[in-house]
Design a protein around this motif. Sequence first.
Motif, PDB file in Angstrom:
ATOM      1  N   ASN A 199     -10.911  -0.574   0.500  1.00  0.00           N
ATOM      2  CA  ASN A 199     -11.311   0.394   0.533  1.00  0.00           C
ATOM      3  C   ASN A 199     -10.061   0.729   1.993  1.00  0.00           C
ATOM      4  O   ASN A 199      -9.720   2.011   1.995  1.00  0.00           O
ATOM      5  CB  ASN A 199     -12.476   1.352   0.754  1.00  0.00           C
ATOM      6  CG  ASN A 199     -13.002   1.289  -0.135  1.00  0.00           C
ATOM      7  OD1 ASN A 199     -12.451   1.725  -1.486  1.00  0.00           O
ATOM      8  ND2 ASN A 199     -14.179   0.981  -0.341  1.00  0.00           N
ATOM      9  N   HIS A 200     -10.162  -0.237   3.031  1.00  0.00           N
ATOM     10  CA  HIS A 200      -9.583   0.261   3.428  1.00  0.00           C
ATOM     11  C   HIS A 200      -7.369   0.116   3.488  1.00  0.00           C
ATOM     12  O   HIS A 200      -6.991   1.482   3.957  1.00  0.00           O
ATOM     13  CB  HIS A 200      -9.647  -0.948   4.857  1.00  0.00           C
ATOM     14  CG  HIS A 200     -10.416  -0.772   5.800  1.00  0.00           C
ATOM     15  ND1 HIS A 200     -10.911   0.061   6.561  1.00  0.00           N
ATOM     16  CD2 HIS A 200     -11.309  -1.573   4.903  1.00  0.00           C
ATOM     17  CE1 HIS A 200     -12.355  -0.452   6.961  1.00  0.00           C
ATOM     18  NE2 HIS A 200     -12.807  -1.483   5.880  1.00  0.00           N
ATOM     19  N   LEU A 201      -7.429  -0.399   3.111  1.00  0.00           N
ATOM     20  CA  LEU A 201      -5.773  -0.739   2.064  1.00  0.00           C
ATOM     21  C   LEU A 201      -5.803   0.670   1.407  1.00  0.00           C
ATOM     22  O   LEU A 201      -4.548   0.909   1.819  1.00  0.00           O
ATOM     23  CB  LEU A 201      -6.142  -2.010   1.046  1.00  0.00           C
ATOM     24  CG  LEU A 201      -5.717  -2.986   1.574  1.00  0.00           C
ATOM     25  CD1 LEU A 201      -6.323  -4.376   0.561  1.00  0.00           C
ATOM     26  CD2 LEU A 201      -6.195  -3.396   2.692  1.00  0.00           C
ATOM     27  N   PHE A 202      -6.621   0.894   0.451  1.00  0.00           N
ATOM     28  CA  PHE A 202      -6.483   2.077  -0.527  1.00  0.00           C
ATOM     29  C   PHE A 202      -5.765   3.920   0.851  1.00  0.00           C
ATOM     30  O   PHE A 202      -5.378   4.346   0.641  1.00  0.00           O
ATOM     31  CB  PHE A 202      -7.728   3.013  -0.910  1.00  0.00           C
ATOM     32  CG  PHE A 202      -7.564   1.600  -2.043  1.00  0.00           C
ATOM     33  CD1 PHE A 202      -7.102   0.968  -2.326  1.00  0.00           C
ATOM     34  CD2 PHE A 202      -9.043   1.821  -3.030  1.00  0.00           C
ATOM     35  CE1 PHE A 202      -6.888  -0.375  -3.347  1.00  0.00           C
ATOM     36  CE2 PHE A 202      -8.979   1.311  -4.701  1.00  0.00           C
ATOM     37  CZ  PHE A 202      -8.265  -0.098  -4.179  1.00  0.00           C
ATOM     38  N   ASP A 203      -6.761   3.354   2.041  1.00  0.00           N
ATOM     39  CA  ASP A 203      -6.492   4.741   2.656  1.00  0.00           C
ATOM     40  C   ASP A 203      -5.447   4.638   3.476  1.00  0.00           C
ATOM     41  O   ASP A 203      -5.332   5.626   3.794  1.00  0.00           O
ATOM     42  CB  ASP A 203      -8.272   4.424   3.887  1.00  0.00           C
ATOM     43  CG  ASP A 203      -8.596   5.745   4.942  1.00  0.00           C
ATOM     44  OD1 ASP A 203      -8.503   7.357   3.659  1.00  0.00           O
ATOM     45  OD2 ASP A 203      -8.444   5.952   5.618  1.00  0.00           O
ATOM     46  N   SER A 204      -4.907   3.314   4.042  1.00  0.00           N
ATOM     47  CA  SER A 204      -4.024   3.178   4.837  1.00  0.00           C
ATOM     48  C   SER A 204      -2.432   3.696   3.970  1.00  0.00           C
ATOM     49  O   SER A 204      -2.213   4.084   4.490  1.00  0.00           O
ATOM     50  CB  SER A 204      -3.860   1.342   4.965  1.00  0.00           C
ATOM     51  OG  SER A 204      -4.527   1.753   6.031  1.00  0.00           O
ATOM     52  N   VAL A 205      -2.278   3.250   2.319  1.00  0.00           N
ATOM     53  CA  VAL A 205      -1.828   3.184   1.563  1.00  0.00           C
ATOM     54  C   VAL A 205      -1.267   5.584   1.908  1.00  0.00           C
ATOM     55  O   VAL A 205      -0.456   5.990   1.605  1.00  0.00           O
ATOM     56  CB  VAL A 205      -1.098   2.844   0.244  1.00  0.00           C
ATOM     57  CG1 VAL A 205      -2.751   3.136  -0.614  1.00  0.00           C
ATOM     58  CG2 VAL A 205      -0.002   3.186  -0.675  1.00  0.00           C
ATOM     59  N   VAL A 206      -2.399   5.724   1.576  1.00  0.00           N
ATOM     60  CA  VAL A 206      -2.588   7.365   0.610  1.00  0.00           C
ATOM     61  C   VAL A 206      -2.519   8.441   2.325  1.00  0.00           C
ATOM     62  O   VAL A 206      -1.652   8.551   1.806  1.00  0.00           O
ATOM     63  CB  VAL A 206      -3.667   7.557   0.286  1.00  0.00           C
ATOM     64  CG1 VAL A 206      -3.773   9.022   0.421  1.00  0.00           C
ATOM     65  CG2 VAL A 206      -4.611   7.120  -1.090  1.00  0.00           C
ATOM     66  N   ASN A 207      -2.711   7.705   3.505  1.00  0.00           N
ATOM     67  CA  ASN A 207      -2.567   8.046   4.349  1.00  0.00           C
ATOM     68  C   ASN A 207      -1.374   8.210   4.914  1.00  0.00           C
ATOM     69  O   ASN A 207      -0.853   9.302   6.129  1.00  0.00           O
ATOM     70  CB  ASN A 207      -3.772   8.118   5.889  1.00  0.00           C
ATOM     71  CG  ASN A 207      -5.040   8.551   5.424  1.00  0.00           C
ATOM     72  OD1 ASN A 207      -5.131   9.934   5.414  1.00  0.00           O
ATOM     73  ND2 ASN A 207      -6.248   8.408   4.659  1.00  0.00           N
ATOM     74  N   THR A 208      -0.229   6.913   5.036  1.00  0.00           N
ATOM     75  CA  THR A 208       0.058   6.685   5.649  1.00  0.00           C
ATOM     76  C   THR A 208       1.813   7.164   4.459  1.00  0.00           C
ATOM     77  O   THR A 208       2.142   9.055   5.152  1.00  0.00           O
ATOM     78  CB  THR A 208       0.612   5.484   5.294  1.00  0.00           C
ATOM     79  OG1 THR A 208       0.373   4.613   6.271  1.00  0.00           O
ATOM     80  CG2 THR A 208       2.745   5.163   5.613  1.00  0.00           C
ATOM     81  N   TYR A 209       1.259   7.923   3.324  1.00  0.00           N
ATOM     82  CA  TYR A 209       2.053   8.792   2.633  1.00  0.00           C
ATOM     83  C   TYR A 209       1.901   9.818   2.839  1.00  0.00           C
ATOM     84  O   TYR A 209       3.062  10.922   2.930  1.00  0.00           O
ATOM     85  CB  TYR A 209       1.620   8.985   0.942  1.00  0.00           C
ATOM     86  CG  TYR A 209       2.701   9.237  -0.191  1.00  0.00           C
ATOM     87  CD1 TYR A 209       4.312   9.147  -0.011  1.00  0.00           C
ATOM     88  CD2 TYR A 209       2.264  10.883  -0.069  1.00  0.00           C
ATOM     89  CE1 TYR A 209       4.772   9.575  -1.342  1.00  0.00           C
ATOM     90  CE2 TYR A 209       3.135  11.591  -0.859  1.00  0.00           C
ATOM     91  CZ  TYR A 209       4.777  10.746  -1.417  1.00  0.00           C
ATOM     92  OH  TYR A 209       5.635  11.588  -1.945  1.00  0.00           O
ATOM     93  N   LEU A 210       0.740  10.528   3.393  1.00  0.00           N
ATOM     94  CA  LEU A 210      -0.045  11.842   3.586  1.00  0.00           C
ATOM     95  C   LEU A 210       1.702  12.146   4.874  1.00  0.00           C
ATOM     96  O   LEU A 210       1.982  13.454   5.167  1.00  0.00           O
ATOM     97  CB  LEU A 210      -0.826  12.232   3.651  1.00  0.00           C
ATOM     98  CG  LEU A 210      -2.124  11.946   2.158  1.00  0.00           C
ATOM     99  CD1 LEU A 210      -3.527  12.528   2.264  1.00  0.00           C
ATOM    100  CD2 LEU A 210      -1.476  13.610   0.640  1.00  0.00           C
ATOM    101  N   GLY A 258      -6.845   0.203  -7.886  1.00  0.00           N
ATOM    102  CA  GLY A 258      -8.242   1.923  -8.025  1.00  0.00           C
ATOM    103  C   GLY A 258      -8.150   2.663  -7.473  1.00  0.00           C
ATOM    104  O   GLY A 258      -6.139   2.941  -7.676  1.00  0.00           O
ATOM    105  N   GLY A 259      -8.428   3.934  -6.778  1.00  0.00           N
ATOM    106  CA  GLY A 259      -8.040   4.973  -5.970  1.00  0.00           C
ATOM    107  C   GLY A 259      -9.032   5.579  -5.716  1.00  0.00           C
ATOM    108  O   GLY A 259     -10.545   4.911  -5.551  1.00  0.00           O
ATOM    109  N   TYR A 260      -8.968   7.407  -5.149  1.00  0.00           N
ATOM    110  CA  TYR A 260      -9.924   7.650  -5.131  1.00  0.00           C
ATOM    111  C   TYR A 260      -9.652   9.361  -5.217  1.00  0.00           C
ATOM    112  O   TYR A 260      -7.894   9.307  -5.569  1.00  0.00           O
ATOM    113  CB  TYR A 260     -10.324   7.540  -3.254  1.00  0.00           C
ATOM    114  CG  TYR A 260     -10.059   7.838  -2.502  1.00  0.00           C
ATOM    115  CD1 TYR A 260      -9.300   8.993  -2.082  1.00  0.00           C
ATOM    116  CD2 TYR A 260      -9.337   6.300  -1.847  1.00  0.00           C
ATOM    117  CE1 TYR A 260      -8.103   8.586  -0.748  1.00  0.00           C
ATOM    118  CE2 TYR A 260      -8.406   6.578  -0.820  1.00  0.00           C
ATOM    119  CZ  TYR A 260      -8.364   7.966   0.150  1.00  0.00           C
ATOM    120  OH  TYR A 260      -7.336   7.871   0.900  1.00  0.00           O
TER     121      TYR A 260
END
Length: 156
Positions: free
Chosen positions: A41-52, A117-119
């Motif tokens: 979940n930390h990894l997912f949050d990191s890649v999404v927020n870096t992109y945003l 995964g994802g969200y």
Amino acid sequence: MSSNYEGLRAQRRSNYPFFLSYRTRWSDNDQYSHINNSIYNHLFDSVVNTYLIEQCELSSDSAQIGLVVSSHCQFFSPLSFPQVLDLGLRVAKLGTSSVTYEIAVFDQGSDVPAAVGGYTHVFVERGSRKSVPMTMALRKGLSQLSSAKESLESKL
């Protein structure tokens, strides 16, 4: 196994237009000597927020924020410290005020994901927390993840 599981397992690096490198830490491992499932979940949050932040003009004081309303992950093979991971990101569904991300976790250089995964984010007005349509900059940046041909890379 369900067809969704097999479909996720069949994903390859070329299916993801944005990548973020992540160097695992000793503390990511659990007592079984692999990355604990909560770290994903930390990894997912990191890649999404870096992109945003990098591609969609979002910042810590943006008027809109994304709230996670659902998440999931399918695990295919274990990863552990000291591996370096490549986190692939794409948009699975883009709505008016929501977006569903798909993230694949690869051992660096591998074409086969260890997990996918994802969200789903629903974008809301920061103060009221009421759902609002995405800004044009946000929509433009996210739309690049559903049709991009070239890979964008970032380092963490």
